[in-house]
Design an enzyme around this catalytic site. Structure first.
Site, PDB file in Angstrom:
ATOM      1  N   CYS A   1       1.588  21.855 -23.877  1.00 43.40           N
ATOM      2  CA  CYS A   1       2.492  20.734 -23.398  1.00 43.40           C
ATOM      3  C   CYS A   1       1.909  19.992 -22.160  1.00 43.40           C
ATOM      4  O   CYS A   1       1.407  18.827 -22.391  1.00 43.40           O
ATOM      5  CB  CYS A   1       3.737  21.245 -23.167  1.00 43.40           C
ATOM      6  SG  CYS A   1       5.034  20.142 -22.749  1.00 43.40           S
TER       7      CYS A   1
ATOM      8  N   GLU B   1       3.796  20.921 -30.685  1.00 40.16           N
ATOM      9  CA  GLU B   1       3.669  19.667 -29.693  1.00 40.16           C
ATOM     10  C   GLU B   1       3.564  18.721 -30.971  1.00 40.16           C
ATOM     11  O   GLU B   1       4.079  17.617 -31.004  1.00 40.16           O
ATOM     12  CB  GLU B   1       2.510  19.750 -28.980  1.00 40.16           C
ATOM     13  CG  GLU B   1       2.570  20.532 -27.469  1.00 40.16           C
ATOM     14  CD  GLU B   1       3.744  19.647 -26.646  1.00 40.16           C
ATOM     15  OE1 GLU B   1       3.488  18.475 -26.448  1.00 40.16           O
ATOM     16  OE2 GLU B   1       4.781  20.198 -26.278  1.00 40.16           O
TER      17      GLU B   1
END
Length: 222
Positions: free
Chosen positions: A135, A206
């Protein structure tokens, strides 16, 4: 070359899919529909509430004060700087802070945050860093790549790009990478496979998060 770079080389196809998703590209061009960004902003705020908890777990599992202090800095930056930007966006969309904080996670948000917390709670520091890194690292790379894009001057998306391309955000990301590489320098082959899988799963989420936002994903039944 640190282990983090070795992982990126191994799963470059997923890494590139993350950096070049249409949602990201359209932020850069300034053409992303506002409703898609609004959806993303709400879901990302919900996500960050649990993401911040992972930093708290990192501080709890730290074995020295310096590491504890770094995780505390990451926690503070998430709860204040990063989430403050989301609250600012919410105000522009006439969404109250109470409504924002009580928003319900979409299926992908719920699955991703549950995975983050599960790995952080059951694993050690190496596992915790492996699940965190995709992230922050992804956002730092995206932020830097968009600094000269039309989106950087966009009335709405410019601040988002500025946040993730900032020296402060990149310094915190760099510490995570260095800490991960330091902890994994002496790992066995089986341990490296285990950590690569965690990193890979988190990076997959993600990509799914961008796709969820782009499609404005909803539960099939309410």
């Amino acid at each position: 070359m640190g282990f983090s770079q070795e992982i990126l080389i191994e799963i470059d196809n997923i890494w590139q899919a993350n950096l070049n998703h249409p949602f990201v590209k359209e932020i850069g061009s300034g053409t992303l529909p506002i409703e898609k960004f609004k959806y993303y902003m709400i879901q990302d705020y919900v996500y960050l509430i649990d993401y911040a908890k992972v930093f708290a777990i990192g501080a709890l599992k730290s074995t020295d004060l310096a590491t504890m202090a770094h995780f505390s800095s990451l926690l503070h930056a998430t709860l204040t700087d990063e989430m403050a930007l989301h609250r600012k966006y919410a105000a522009q969309f006439n969404i109250s802070e109470m409504t924002l904080a009580s928003s319900q996670p979409a299926p992908t948000t719920l699955a991703y945050t549950n995975y983050l917390l599960s790995v952080a709670q059951t694993g050690g520091q190496s596992e915790l860093l492996a699940v965190l890194l995709p992230c922050m690292w992804g956002y730092a790379e995206i932020g830097k790549s968009l600094t000269q894009s039309p989106g950087a001057k966009h009335a709405l998306y410019g601040e988002w790009i500025a946040m993730y391309s900032s020296p402060e955000f990149n310094n915190l990301t760099r510490w995570l990478i260095q800490q991960f590489d330091s902890l994994t320098a002496q790992q066995t082959a089986s341990q490296r496979i285990h950590l690569t899988n965690i990193f890979k799963n988190s990076l997959r989420y993600e990509v799914l998060f961008w796709e969820m936002s782009y499609q404005e994903e909803k539960w099939l039944l309410s």
